[in-house]
Scaffold this active site. Structure first.
Site, mmCIF file in Angstrom:
data_model
loop_
_atom_site.group_PDB
_atom_site.id
_atom_site.type_symbol
_atom_site.label_atom_id
_atom_site.label_comp_id
_atom_site.label_asym_id
_atom_site.label_seq_id
_atom_site.Cartn_x
_atom_site.Cartn_y
_atom_site.Cartn_z
ATOM 1 N N LYS A 52 75.105 -15.873 21.796
ATOM 2 C CA LYS A 52 75.495 -15.781 20.380
ATOM 3 C C LYS A 52 75.318 -17.129 19.693
ATOM 4 O O LYS A 52 74.838 -17.218 18.560
ATOM 5 C CB LYS A 52 76.945 -15.281 20.276
ATOM 6 C CG LYS A 52 77.072 -13.807 20.646
ATOM 7 C CD LYS A 52 78.503 -13.347 20.889
ATOM 8 C CE LYS A 52 78.497 -11.912 21.410
ATOM 9 N NZ LYS A 52 79.824 -11.427 21.824
ATOM 10 N N GLN A 96 85.753 -13.862 22.179
ATOM 11 C CA GLN A 96 85.028 -13.101 23.200
ATOM 12 C C GLN A 96 86.029 -12.303 24.048
ATOM 13 O O GLN A 96 86.972 -12.862 24.606
ATOM 14 C CB GLN A 96 84.203 -14.055 24.077
ATOM 15 C CG GLN A 96 83.333 -13.359 25.098
ATOM 16 C CD GLN A 96 82.226 -12.495 24.473
ATOM 17 O OE1 GLN A 96 81.618 -12.881 23.485
ATOM 18 N NE2 GLN A 96 82.002 -11.323 25.037
ATOM 19 N N ASP A 119 83.421 -9.108 13.868
ATOM 20 C CA ASP A 119 83.297 -8.028 14.854
ATOM 21 C C ASP A 119 83.677 -6.680 14.230
ATOM 22 O O ASP A 119 83.294 -5.626 14.737
ATOM 23 C CB ASP A 119 84.249 -8.287 16.041
ATOM 24 C CG ASP A 119 83.536 -8.904 17.240
ATOM 25 O OD1 ASP A 119 82.310 -8.741 17.349
ATOM 26 O OD2 ASP A 119 84.223 -9.536 18.065
#
Ligand code: NDP
Length: 297
Positions: A52, A96, A119
């Protein structure tokens, strides 16, 4: 002829598009910023975060990486999120998953400012998605929609079967498919571990999205001719390779491709799209927070 869908190629195009938007923001003095937070020693999680961060570099996004020792109390993570919420250079925050057992996942998701929740897992953003007014679509299901669009698969009026009902893939996927919107208007069946006869459901499908995390559980026998198969599953399976493992999807690729009109491989299918859509959401977040329009729906 079965089309083997090249997720890398579709993701590259989206990333180029997003990079162009990031340049537009830059021209207006806004550098999109994504903070990634890792509180784990897991090798897979570390790899995902570094992928990422690398994607940020390639897209003109300022990637800011934070690591917290997994042995620290939950408050350390919560405090870090609070600081990132306040930081004007940070437009997107990604913690994460999974976090250690002593950290409550729901509390983490609710702690992130919904405007910075790239997200799309904060309850406010989940609610908006369900109501048909999404701010940030969750990256993986959004990526699946982009794959289908790139392959000219119109979901309108089609039977879509989603295998898996997680909050990050299955449920938002089903929600996107059912919306009165482009990439939606499908008739949706959501399957899970308690589904009585999975094969009976998948055989009825025009589009199957497999997101169970069970290696090769869907084979050609479970599919009808002409189906589009999107394999989200990625499981590390021990193998005699340099790394000692290989990545395996939920679909038995060889038998499924005999039935499918189009199918994604693992790796190289959905994975690259997930990261591309994270970049998309980050640039959108920077646009929403700065008020500089960039035309990302
Ligand atoms: P979860 O473990 O959270 O959810 C799995 C879902 O699959 C559950 O709803 C479960 O049912 C269902 N399921 C499990 N076994 C079966 C079965 N035998 N038959 C039918 N349904 C079953 O996983 P995630 O949604 O987080 O991830 C799914 C897969 O996708 C994983 O392999 C993950 O690594 C991968 N993934 C890939 C991404 C990418 O970018 N390509 C991104 C995110 C995930 P129940 O609810 O009843 O337990």
């Amino acid at each position: 002829m079965t089309t083997i869908i090249d997720g890398n190629e579709i993701a590259d195009r989206i990333r180029a598009d997003v990079a162009e938007r990031a340049r537009r923001l830059n021209d207006e003095g806004v550098t999109p910023g994504l903070a990634t937070v890792l509180m784990s020693d897991d090798g897979g999680s570390k790899t995902y975060v570094s992928m990422k961060q690398r994607a940020c570099e390639e897209t003109g996004i300022e990637g800011i990486h934070h690591e917290i020792d997994p042995g620290e109390p939950a408050e350390v993570l919560f405090d870090r999120i609070d600081r990132l919420n306040e930081d004007p250079a940070v437009h997107g925050i990604l913690v994460q998953m999974p976090v250690p057992d002593h950290v409550d996942t729901r509390t983490v998701l609710e702690r992130i400012d919904p405007m910075k929740d790239v997200d799309g897992f904060h309850p406010e953003n989940v609610g908006r998605l369900v109501a048909g007014n999404a701010r940030y679509k969750p990256c993986t299901p959004h990526g699946v929609q982009k794959i289908l669009a790139a392959c000219d698969v119109d979901t309108e009026g089609k039977d879509a079967v989603v295998v898996g009902r997680s909050d990050i893939v299955g449920k938002p996927m089903a929600n996107l498919f059912v919306q009165r919107d482009q990439g939606g208007n499908a008739t949706v069946t959501v399957c899970h571990s308690r589904t009585a006869d999975l094969a009976a459901k998948t055989r009825e499908a025009d589009v199957v999205v497999a997101a169970a995390g069970v290696p090769e559980m869907i084979d050609g026998e479970m599919l009808s001719d002409g189906v589009t198969v999107i394999d989200v599953g990625i499981t590390r399976v021990e193998a005699d390779t340099e790394k000692g493992y290989e990545l395996v999807g939920d679909v038995d690729f060889e038998s499924a491709k005999e039935k499918a009109s189009a199918i994604t491989p693992v790796p190289g299918g959905v994975g690259p799209l997930t990261i591309a859509m994270l970049m998309y959401n980050t640039v959108k977040a920077a646009s929403l927070q700065s008020g500089v329009p960039v035309d990302l729906p």
